[in-house]
Design a protein around this motif. Structure first.
Motif, PDB file in Angstrom:
ATOM      1  N   ASP A  12    -117.218  -6.269 -55.450  1.00  0.00           N
ATOM      2  CA  ASP A  12    -116.042  -7.121 -55.761  1.00  0.00           C
ATOM      3  C   ASP A  12    -114.755  -6.367 -56.036  1.00  0.00           C
ATOM      4  OD1 ASP A  12    -117.615  -9.446 -56.017  1.00  0.00           O
ATOM      5  OD2 ASP A  12    -117.935  -9.441 -58.002  1.00  0.00           O
ATOM      6  N   GLU A  13    -114.857  -5.197 -56.705  1.00  0.00           N
ATOM      7  CA  GLU A  13    -113.869  -4.282 -57.093  1.00  0.00           C
ATOM      8  C   GLU A  13    -113.180  -3.569 -55.764  1.00  0.00           C
ATOM      9  OE1 GLU A  13    -113.020  -0.235 -59.552  1.00  0.00           O
ATOM     10  OE2 GLU A  13    -114.365  -1.691 -60.664  1.00  0.00           O
ATOM     11  N   GLY A  14    -113.976  -3.304 -54.872  1.00  0.00           N
ATOM     12  CA  GLY A  14    -113.550  -2.770 -53.804  1.00  0.00           C
ATOM     13  C   GLY A  14    -112.494  -3.677 -52.651  1.00  0.00           C
ATOM     14  N   LEU A  15    -113.093  -5.061 -52.933  1.00  0.00           N
ATOM     15  CA  LEU A  15    -112.715  -6.130 -51.989  1.00  0.00           C
ATOM     16  C   LEU A  15    -111.375  -6.466 -52.601  1.00  0.00           C
ATOM     17  CD1 LEU A  15    -112.752  -8.083 -49.597  1.00  0.00           C
ATOM     18  CD2 LEU A  15    -114.182  -9.550 -51.103  1.00  0.00           C
ATOM     19  N   LEU A  16    -111.128  -6.484 -54.109  1.00  0.00           N
ATOM     20  CA  LEU A  16    -109.931  -6.656 -54.787  1.00  0.00           C
ATOM     21  C   LEU A  16    -108.981  -5.878 -54.408  1.00  0.00           C
ATOM     22  CD1 LEU A  16    -108.467  -8.805 -56.585  1.00  0.00           C
ATOM     23  CD2 LEU A  16    -109.251  -7.592 -58.648  1.00  0.00           C
ATOM     24  N   GLY A  17    -109.132  -4.480 -54.502  1.00  0.00           N
ATOM     25  CA  GLY A  17    -108.527  -3.509 -54.031  1.00  0.00           C
ATOM     26  C   GLY A  17    -107.835  -3.235 -52.592  1.00  0.00           C
ATOM     27  N   TRP A  18    -108.874  -3.793 -51.965  1.00  0.00           N
ATOM     28  CA  TRP A  18    -108.325  -3.827 -50.530  1.00  0.00           C
ATOM     29  C   TRP A  18    -107.229  -5.077 -50.154  1.00  0.00           C
ATOM     30  CZ3 TRP A  18    -109.640  -8.072 -46.982  1.00  0.00           C
ATOM     31  CH2 TRP A  18    -109.200  -7.739 -45.626  1.00  0.00           C
ATOM     32  N   TRP A  19    -107.791  -6.097 -50.927  1.00  0.00           N
ATOM     33  CA  TRP A  19    -106.801  -7.362 -50.686  1.00  0.00           C
ATOM     34  C   TRP A  19    -105.461  -6.996 -51.297  1.00  0.00           C
ATOM     35  CZ3 TRP A  19    -106.108 -11.159 -47.686  1.00  0.00           C
ATOM     36  CH2 TRP A  19    -105.387 -12.322 -48.103  1.00  0.00           C
ATOM     37  N   ARG A  20    -105.444  -6.234 -52.399  1.00  0.00           N
ATOM     38  CA  ARG A  20    -103.918  -5.724 -53.103  1.00  0.00           C
ATOM     39  C   ARG A  20    -103.309  -4.852 -52.075  1.00  0.00           C
ATOM     40  NH1 ARG A  20    -106.676  -4.554 -58.680  1.00  0.00           N
ATOM     41  NH2 ARG A  20    -106.329  -6.485 -59.710  1.00  0.00           N
ATOM     42  N   ARG A  21    -103.879  -4.011 -51.441  1.00  0.00           N
ATOM     43  CA  ARG A  21    -103.362  -3.055 -50.370  1.00  0.00           C
ATOM     44  C   ARG A  21    -102.825  -4.024 -49.344  1.00  0.00           C
ATOM     45  NH1 ARG A  21    -107.744  -0.246 -51.631  1.00  0.00           N
ATOM     46  NH2 ARG A  21    -108.863  -0.637 -49.771  1.00  0.00           N
ATOM     47  N   ILE A  22    -103.576  -4.962 -48.773  1.00  0.00           N
ATOM     48  CA  ILE A  22    -102.965  -5.967 -47.619  1.00  0.00           C
ATOM     49  C   ILE A  22    -101.901  -6.585 -47.991  1.00  0.00           C
ATOM     50  CG2 ILE A  22    -103.608  -8.275 -46.704  1.00  0.00           C
ATOM     51  CD1 ILE A  22    -105.605  -6.541 -45.274  1.00  0.00           C
ATOM     52  N   ASN A  23    -101.770  -7.085 -49.383  1.00  0.00           N
ATOM     53  CA  ASN A  23    -100.638  -7.729 -49.867  1.00  0.00           C
ATOM     54  C   ASN A  23     -99.352  -6.824 -49.908  1.00  0.00           C
ATOM     55  OD1 ASN A  23    -101.362 -10.538 -49.885  1.00  0.00           O
ATOM     56  ND2 ASN A  23    -102.578  -9.948 -51.908  1.00  0.00           N
ATOM     57  N   ASP A  24     -99.782  -5.653 -50.320  1.00  0.00           N
ATOM     58  CA  ASP A  24     -98.671  -4.534 -50.436  1.00  0.00           C
ATOM     59  C   ASP A  24     -97.776  -4.126 -49.115  1.00  0.00           C
ATOM     60  OD1 ASP A  24     -98.758  -4.342 -53.305  1.00  0.00           O
ATOM     61  OD2 ASP A  24     -99.950  -2.508 -53.204  1.00  0.00           O
ATOM     62  N   CYS A  25     -98.685  -4.060 -47.795  1.00  0.00           N
ATOM     63  CA  CYS A  25     -98.369  -3.747 -46.841  1.00  0.00           C
ATOM     64  C   CYS A  25     -97.753  -5.039 -45.849  1.00  0.00           C
ATOM     65  CB  CYS A  25     -99.480  -3.098 -46.083  1.00  0.00           C
ATOM     66  SG  CYS A  25     -99.894  -1.594 -46.516  1.00  0.00           S
ATOM     67  N   TYR A  26     -98.527  -6.166 -46.026  1.00  0.00           N
ATOM     68  CA  TYR A  26     -98.137  -7.398 -45.037  1.00  0.00           C
ATOM     69  C   TYR A  26     -97.511  -8.455 -45.677  1.00  0.00           C
ATOM     70  CZ  TYR A  26    -101.488  -5.116 -41.915  1.00  0.00           C
ATOM     71  OH  TYR A  26    -102.139  -4.141 -41.197  1.00  0.00           O
ATOM     72  N   GLY A  27     -97.517  -8.473 -47.128  1.00  0.00           N
ATOM     73  CA  GLY A  27     -96.868  -9.613 -47.737  1.00  0.00           C
ATOM     74  C   GLY A  27     -98.154 -10.402 -48.241  1.00  0.00           C
ATOM     75  N   ASN A  28     -97.707 -11.271 -48.988  1.00  0.00           N
ATOM     76  CA  ASN A  28     -98.881 -12.491 -49.556  1.00  0.00           C
ATOM     77  C   ASN A  28     -98.709 -13.799 -49.018  1.00  0.00           C
ATOM     78  OD1 ASN A  28    -100.935 -13.680 -50.870  1.00  0.00           O
ATOM     79  ND2 ASN A  28    -100.051 -13.029 -53.084  1.00  0.00           N
ATOM     80  N   PHE A  29     -99.737 -14.457 -48.420  1.00  0.00           N
ATOM     81  CA  PHE A  29     -99.507 -15.666 -47.507  1.00  0.00           C
ATOM     82  C   PHE A  29    -100.768 -16.383 -48.299  1.00  0.00           C
ATOM     83  CE2 PHE A  29     -97.542 -12.507 -44.875  1.00  0.00           C
ATOM     84  CZ  PHE A  29     -96.556 -13.001 -44.556  1.00  0.00           C
ATOM     85  N   PRO A  30    -100.908 -16.859 -49.443  1.00  0.00           N
ATOM     86  CA  PRO A  30    -102.052 -17.588 -50.143  1.00  0.00           C
ATOM     87  C   PRO A  30    -102.218 -18.810 -49.752  1.00  0.00           C
ATOM     88  CG  PRO A  30    -100.264 -17.303 -51.830  1.00  0.00           C
ATOM     89  CD  PRO A  30     -99.835 -16.469 -50.610  1.00  0.00           C
ATOM     90  N   GLU A  31    -101.170 -19.606 -49.187  1.00  0.00           N
ATOM     91  CA  GLU A  31    -101.312 -21.034 -48.957  1.00  0.00           C
ATOM     92  C   GLU A  31    -101.937 -21.232 -47.457  1.00  0.00           C
ATOM     93  OE1 GLU A  31     -97.447 -19.621 -47.482  1.00  0.00           O
ATOM     94  OE2 GLU A  31     -98.418 -19.201 -49.510  1.00  0.00           O
ATOM     95  N   LEU A  32    -101.837 -20.260 -46.765  1.00  0.00           N
ATOM     96  CA  LEU A  32    -102.226 -20.376 -45.247  1.00  0.00           C
ATOM     97  C   LEU A  32    -103.729 -20.074 -45.048  1.00  0.00           C
ATOM     98  CD1 LEU A  32     -99.412 -18.202 -43.811  1.00  0.00           C
ATOM     99  CD2 LEU A  32     -99.375 -20.625 -44.028  1.00  0.00           C
ATOM    100  N   SER A  33    -104.031 -20.885 -43.825  1.00  0.00           N
ATOM    101  CA  SER A  33    -105.640 -20.704 -43.434  1.00  0.00           C
ATOM    102  C   SER A  33    -105.748 -19.186 -43.296  1.00  0.00           C
ATOM    103  CB  SER A  33    -105.791 -21.678 -42.300  1.00  0.00           C
ATOM    104  OG  SER A  33    -105.288 -21.253 -41.236  1.00  0.00           O
TER     105      SER A  33
END
Length: 91
Positions: A12-33
């Motif tokens: 859980d903790e590692g996946l959450l950190g990975w997802w934060r890094r994705i959002n920092d680098c690429y942006g956040n697109f939560p509404e998309l498939s």
């Protein structure tokens, strides 16, 4: 490496950190498939701004970036091929 698409943590903790890094680098697109979100993230990375690169560099201690060849930036280029370029991030 800030984001690795091949080595995704499964706790859980590692996946959450990975997802934060994705959002920092690429942006956040939560509404998309997932498929469309990944497509949009990769498109956004092709046009990543110098400001976002600097923010990621400061937050994660990054000194180099691999960018798409067409991504505009003023960082010194160390290497390039037909698809990508390696740049040094400087203050």
């Amino acid at each position: 490496i800030v984001v690795d698409w091949k080595a995704i943590p499964f706790h859980d903790e590692g996946l959450l950190g990975w997802w934060r890094r994705i959002n920092d680098c690429y942006g956040n697109f939560p509404e998309l498939s997932p498929r469309e979100g990944k497509k949009q993230m990769f498109a956004a990375y092709r046009h990543i701004s110098t400001g976002r690169i600097n923010a990621v560099a400061e937050k994660y201690g990054v000194t180099f970036a691999v960018l798409h060849q067409e991504t505009p930036c003023s960082f010194p280029m160390l290497y390039k091929d037909d698809y990508f370029k390696l740049v040094r991030i400087i203050d």
